[in-house]
Design a protein around this motif. Sequence first.
Motif, PDB file in Angstrom:
ATOM      1  N   GLN A 120      50.842  22.042  37.846  1.00  0.00           N
ATOM      2  CA  GLN A 120      49.501  21.737  38.354  1.00  0.00           C
ATOM      3  C   GLN A 120      48.524  21.278  37.537  1.00  0.00           C
ATOM      4  OE1 GLN A 120      49.179  22.891  41.753  1.00  0.00           O
ATOM      5  NE2 GLN A 120      51.250  22.854  41.566  1.00  0.00           N
ATOM      6  N   ALA A 158      43.170  22.594  39.295  1.00  0.00           N
ATOM      7  CA  ALA A 158      43.800  23.429  40.277  1.00  0.00           C
ATOM      8  C   ALA A 158      43.996  24.900  39.534  1.00  0.00           C
ATOM      9  CB  ALA A 158      45.055  23.055  40.834  1.00  0.00           C
ATOM     10  N   PRO A 202      41.038  28.629  41.114  1.00  0.00           N
ATOM     11  CA  PRO A 202      42.381  29.143  42.137  1.00  0.00           C
ATOM     12  C   PRO A 202      41.701  29.109  43.170  1.00  0.00           C
ATOM     13  CG  PRO A 202      41.154  30.821  40.631  1.00  0.00           C
ATOM     14  CD  PRO A 202      40.834  29.644  39.926  1.00  0.00           C
ATOM     15  N   ARG A 261      42.805  26.118  45.357  1.00  0.00           N
ATOM     16  CA  ARG A 261      43.791  26.248  46.152  1.00  0.00           C
ATOM     17  C   ARG A 261      44.011  26.799  47.751  1.00  0.00           C
ATOM     18  NH1 ARG A 261      45.244  28.632  41.284  1.00  0.00           N
ATOM     19  NH2 ARG A 261      45.774  30.430  42.217  1.00  0.00           N
ATOM     20  N   THR A 320      44.381  23.448  49.195  1.00  0.00           N
ATOM     21  CA  THR A 320      45.086  22.431  48.420  1.00  0.00           C
ATOM     22  C   THR A 320      46.394  22.961  47.663  1.00  0.00           C
ATOM     23  OG1 THR A 320      43.843  22.134  46.454  1.00  0.00           O
ATOM     24  CG2 THR A 320      43.470  20.398  48.207  1.00  0.00           C
ATOM     25  N   ARG A 321      46.796  24.330  48.499  1.00  0.00           N
ATOM     26  CA  ARG A 321      47.613  25.024  47.758  1.00  0.00           C
ATOM     27  C   ARG A 321      49.089  24.208  47.338  1.00  0.00           C
ATOM     28  NH1 ARG A 321      49.396  31.178  49.231  1.00  0.00           N
ATOM     29  NH2 ARG A 321      50.808  31.515  47.637  1.00  0.00           N
ATOM     30  N   GLN A 322      49.448  24.424  46.105  1.00  0.00           N
ATOM     31  CA  GLN A 322      50.709  23.894  45.516  1.00  0.00           C
ATOM     32  C   GLN A 322      50.896  22.527  45.863  1.00  0.00           C
ATOM     33  OE1 GLN A 322      50.880  26.481  43.395  1.00  0.00           O
ATOM     34  NE2 GLN A 322      53.067  26.803  43.738  1.00  0.00           N
ATOM     35  N   GLN A 342      55.655  31.169  44.989  1.00  0.00           N
ATOM     36  CA  GLN A 342      54.466  30.566  44.854  1.00  0.00           C
ATOM     37  C   GLN A 342      53.729  31.595  44.167  1.00  0.00           C
ATOM     38  OE1 GLN A 342      53.468  28.957  48.672  1.00  0.00           O
ATOM     39  NE2 GLN A 342      54.226  26.887  48.296  1.00  0.00           N
ATOM     40  N   LEU A 383      47.116  33.466  45.854  1.00  0.00           N
ATOM     41  CA  LEU A 383      45.744  32.996  45.798  1.00  0.00           C
ATOM     42  C   LEU A 383      45.226  34.323  45.330  1.00  0.00           C
ATOM     43  CD1 LEU A 383      45.584  31.425  49.605  1.00  0.00           C
ATOM     44  CD2 LEU A 383      45.501  30.149  47.369  1.00  0.00           C
TER      45      LEU A 383
END
Length: 489
Positions: free
Chosen positions: A435, A439, A443, A446, A449-451, A461, A464
Amino acid sequence: MRDGCPPAVSSAPSGQAIFAFTRDLRLTDHAGLATAAKFGQVVPVLVVDPASAQRLRRSPRRAAFYCAAVAALAALLRARGANLIVRRGASGPILRSLARAAGAGAVGWSIAYDAKSLRAGRDLQSTLEEAGLRALPVHDAPVVPPEDSAPVHRQGDGYRAFVPYQARWRTFVPAVYAGDVSFADRGIASEPLPQPEEFGSDARCERPVSEAAAALATARFLELSGLAYGSGRNVPAADATSHLSADLAFGTIAARSVVRAVHDRARDPFLLTEEKASLRLFLRAFAQRDFFLQLAWFTEELGDRPLQSKMRAFAFARSHPALDAWRGGRTGFPIVDAGIRELHATGAMHPRVRAIAASFLCFDLGVDWRVGRDEWDRWLIEDTPALATANWQWIAGVGADLAAYPRIYNPLKQARRFDPAATYIRRWIPELALQPDSAILDPYARRATRQLGFDLFGPQQYPLPVLDHETAARDFLARYSREIRSASA
């Protein structure tokens, strides 16, 4: 116990004395050995009592470190023509019996400062004195024994605030225990040396453990990292701390020896101003360590009771929906989780990250500091319960820290300030390795725009955040103000 510390002995030593090693596993600069030697030749003994065995079973790495330190001590004694006599069981009857077998008139040991150990020490002293033996409890762990500084503070009841204590502490010159100790070999049979397996541990030490190894680690630290301690102590990726906590806890090196080495290093005329300032900050850590030990010595109820009376009725929770996430390093706050994972992987945690992770538990989750102390006790190699309690109380705002409000660490700001390239975080959280810094350090972003990076971990993963820090902090402070005002009314 407080009245049981032995006076100086001026007559020439004769006869035998038992010394029972505990968390003082060395021969050099040893206050307890020096005191016992005043009464004659010393018979070295190690008693693994039920309380010690229980604590060793709590942490596999702790058990491995302890056993390695004991083995190193036994080797040193063999080189001096003596055998370490090992026994398992209750200390009082065992030491009384060994004293009789060895013809010893005195039994010495080093004082520990947590409430359970203080009570056990008093019981041991009574058992020995009832048998007609001289009991010799000695202050070995601190640089400055608690009772040396206390007489100048009111009625000798110790200090409750660190700043005046440190000012007094700086005026002391650490005692030197450099005399040669004569060990007696009485031919008394010994049980086998303790092994990690008997404490349920299959761990092995990842570095050498002995007083020589601790002395070498100290010298290397003061030659290099110690000169940048002022900045390095706050940068977890720099790995610039001394890594002496376990050695100090089990006494493979004396705190006095380290402090004297720091003073010697500081006399180097070629050091820069910043380097001398770093050494002073390192000394401050030892002053605070001594401060906490004397606090426990003079305030025995400190074990599970907040030092601040106003906080004794404050309702910290014993559980939280995210408590297991904190325990497992999956809160979604990378700096917190990296610290917990470092603890699980190594048995240690960077000091700055310890404060952040502890603050998160106490204030973001509102969970009782004793829950955190007991959880970390399962993983830490070091074993100084009095220091663990005092440090957790300090962070939780219930102990000797006299700030008007709790010092709540913002885990996002702390990460941006002390791990701006996320180097430490990536080291311990491989899910985030690919990442971008932004990012990792934010956190909350995210959520949208997660992962985005190539996901090597599939369903594993990185989570959050379990809560909103600002909201949790405001809610805690509001409740704190409300309850403390109510308690003061």
